[in-house]
Design an enzyme around this catalytic site. Structure first.
Site, PDB file in Angstrom:
ATOM      1  N   GLU A 178       0.905  -1.142  -0.047  1.00 57.74           N
ATOM      2  CA  GLU A 178      -0.033  -0.034   0.118  1.00 57.74           C
ATOM      3  C   GLU A 178       0.837   1.539   0.006  1.00 57.74           C
ATOM      4  OE1 GLU A 178      -2.718   0.778   3.526  1.00 57.74           O
ATOM      5  OE2 GLU A 178      -3.750   2.223   2.519  1.00 57.74           O
ATOM      6  N   LYS A 220      -2.268  -2.054  -3.477  1.00 50.33           N
ATOM      7  CA  LYS A 220      -3.596  -1.028  -2.931  1.00 50.33           C
ATOM      8  C   LYS A 220      -2.875   0.320  -3.020  1.00 50.33           C
ATOM      9  CE  LYS A 220      -5.820  -0.039   1.656  1.00 50.33           C
ATOM     10  NZ  LYS A 220      -6.645  -0.758   2.531  1.00 50.33           N
TER      11      LYS A 220
HETATM   12  P1  13P Z   1      -9.354   4.330   3.759  1.00 51.53           P
HETATM   13  O1  13P Z   1      -9.907   3.770   2.748  1.00 51.53           O
HETATM   14  O2  13P Z   1     -10.065   5.190   4.678  1.00 51.53           O
HETATM   15  O3  13P Z   1      -8.171   5.204   3.029  1.00 51.53           O
HETATM   16  O4  13P Z   1      -8.334   3.388   4.417  1.00 51.53           O
HETATM   17  C1  13P Z   1      -7.742   2.391   3.689  1.00 51.53           C
HETATM   18  C2  13P Z   1      -6.511   1.941   4.417  1.00 51.53           C
HETATM   19  O5  13P Z   1      -6.425   0.847   5.016  1.00 51.53           O
HETATM   20  C3  13P Z   1      -5.639   2.904   5.011  1.00 51.53           C
HETATM   21  O6  13P Z   1      -4.426   2.284   5.352  1.00 51.53           O
END
Ligand code: 13P
Length: 341
Positions: A178, A220
């Site tokens: 991510e 992500k």
């Molecule tokens: P959000 O969808 O609120 O951005 O959160 C996703 C997430 O896992 C952030 O690390």
């Protein structure tokens, strides 16, 4: 089962048409912030009650293939005494675990951040696996300013993501990688596109250096959006085109699925933007899916307000959001559907 078979089986379970991932892995400071907004204290019992509300929602498994949990949730139980990861499994939802330990300033790169948590990671993963987790998540964040992210920030964060992903795969745990380019600021959509491209380019270069198998990971990312304070807003078609344009340049087709974060967009925006991607790019080389926290949960928190008597109503709101996000995943969402609420 060998490690490769384990990874393959988890990818098969996580990547399903019409389904995506719920991120319910808020760290203690983050969940405290969300609870405070509805006048609640973040106690262990309140966190258990809330996450249990989400996971016991009937039918959630029709739209969710996975859920990212926070460490303490792995050991918490629903009201009937069932461990929460088991509640997820019974709904057909694969439990995963956030394994990073949050950000600190990156020395030598003013305003940039870097994420901690690699020490002892392999051992922690072994434990989480015995507690039911089959995949993991690690988040690096990139603020956009005139000077950020710096070249050092881009490189250092990519290195962390790749090291984490390599450790996960060695343990038979599918890594969600991510890199979040933050929405804060008044930058243009074009500036976000440039930053996102450099960030992802560095991430995939690092993944290659660390011999991460792309077939056994999920990406992500954030969507390509203008900054929150920017005067010109972008409509879903523009967001979809610009986001996919960047992704096509830098994300190899071997990656099975791209599961976007919502990153501070409203639930409606995040849903409409994901929908546009699936309408415009049905032939994209990867699945275009979601891994939302706020866009799935904010309406639920608002409906719940921490009150037992609101649990059923809050679960209806959660189910409704999951239905709409699942529709966006197939390119079948229409804004009019919001009114059915
Ligand atoms: P959000 O969808 O609120 O951005 O959160 C996703 C997430 O896992 C952030 O690390």
């Amino acid at each position: 089962m060998g490690i490769q078979d384990e990874l393959q089986a988890t990818i098969r379970d996580l990547v399903q048409k019409g389904k995506g991932i719920l991120a319910a892995d808020e760290s203690h400071p983050t969940i405290a912030k969300r609870f405070k907004a509805i006048g609640m204290e973040s106690t262990e019992e309140n966190r258990r009650a809330y996450r249990s509300l989400l996971l016991t929602t009937a039918g959630a498994g029709e739209f969710l293939s996975g859920v990212i949990l926070f460490e303490e949730t792995l050991l918490q139980k629903a009201d009937d005494g069932t461990l929460l990861p088991m509640v997820a499994w019974r709904q057909g939802i694969v439990p995963g675990i956030k394994v990073d330990k949050g950000t600190v300033p990156l020395c030598g790169a003013p305003n940039d951040l870097v994420t901690q948590g690699l020490d002892g990671l392999a051992e922690r993963l072994k434990t989480y696996k015995t507690q039911g987790a089959r995949f993991a998540k690690w988040r690096e964040v990139y603020p956009i300013t005139d000077r950020n992210p710096t070249a050092l920030g881009v490189e250092a964060n990519a290195e962390m993501l790749a090291r984490y992903a390599a450790v996960c795969q060695e343990q038979g745990i599918v890594p969600i990688v991510e890199p979040e380019v933050l929405l804060d600021g008044d930058h243009s959509l074009q500036r976000c596109a440039e930053v996102t491209e450099s960030v992802l380019h560095a991430v995939f270069h690092a993944l290659h250096r660390h011999r991460v198998t792309l077939e056994y990971m999920l990406l992500k990312p954030s969507m390509v959006l203008p900054g929150k304070e920017h005067a010109r807003k972008a409509d879903p078609d523009e967001v979809a085109r610009e986001t996919v344009k960047v992704l096509r340049r830098v994300v190899p087709a071997a990656v099975p699925s791209i599961n976007f974060l919502s990153g501070g967009q409203t639930a409606e925006q995040a849903t409409a933007n994901l929908n546009a991607m699936n309408v415009l790019f049905p032939q994209a080389p990867w699945e275009l899916s979601f891994s939302y926290a706020r866009a799935l949960q904010q309406p639920v928190l608002d409906a719940w307000q921490g009150r037992r008597e609101n649990v059923t109503a809050a679960q209806q709101v959660f189910h409704f959001r999951a239905v709409l996000t699942g529709a966006a995943r197939r390119g079948q969402y229409r804004p009019e559907m919001e009114r059915a609420a």
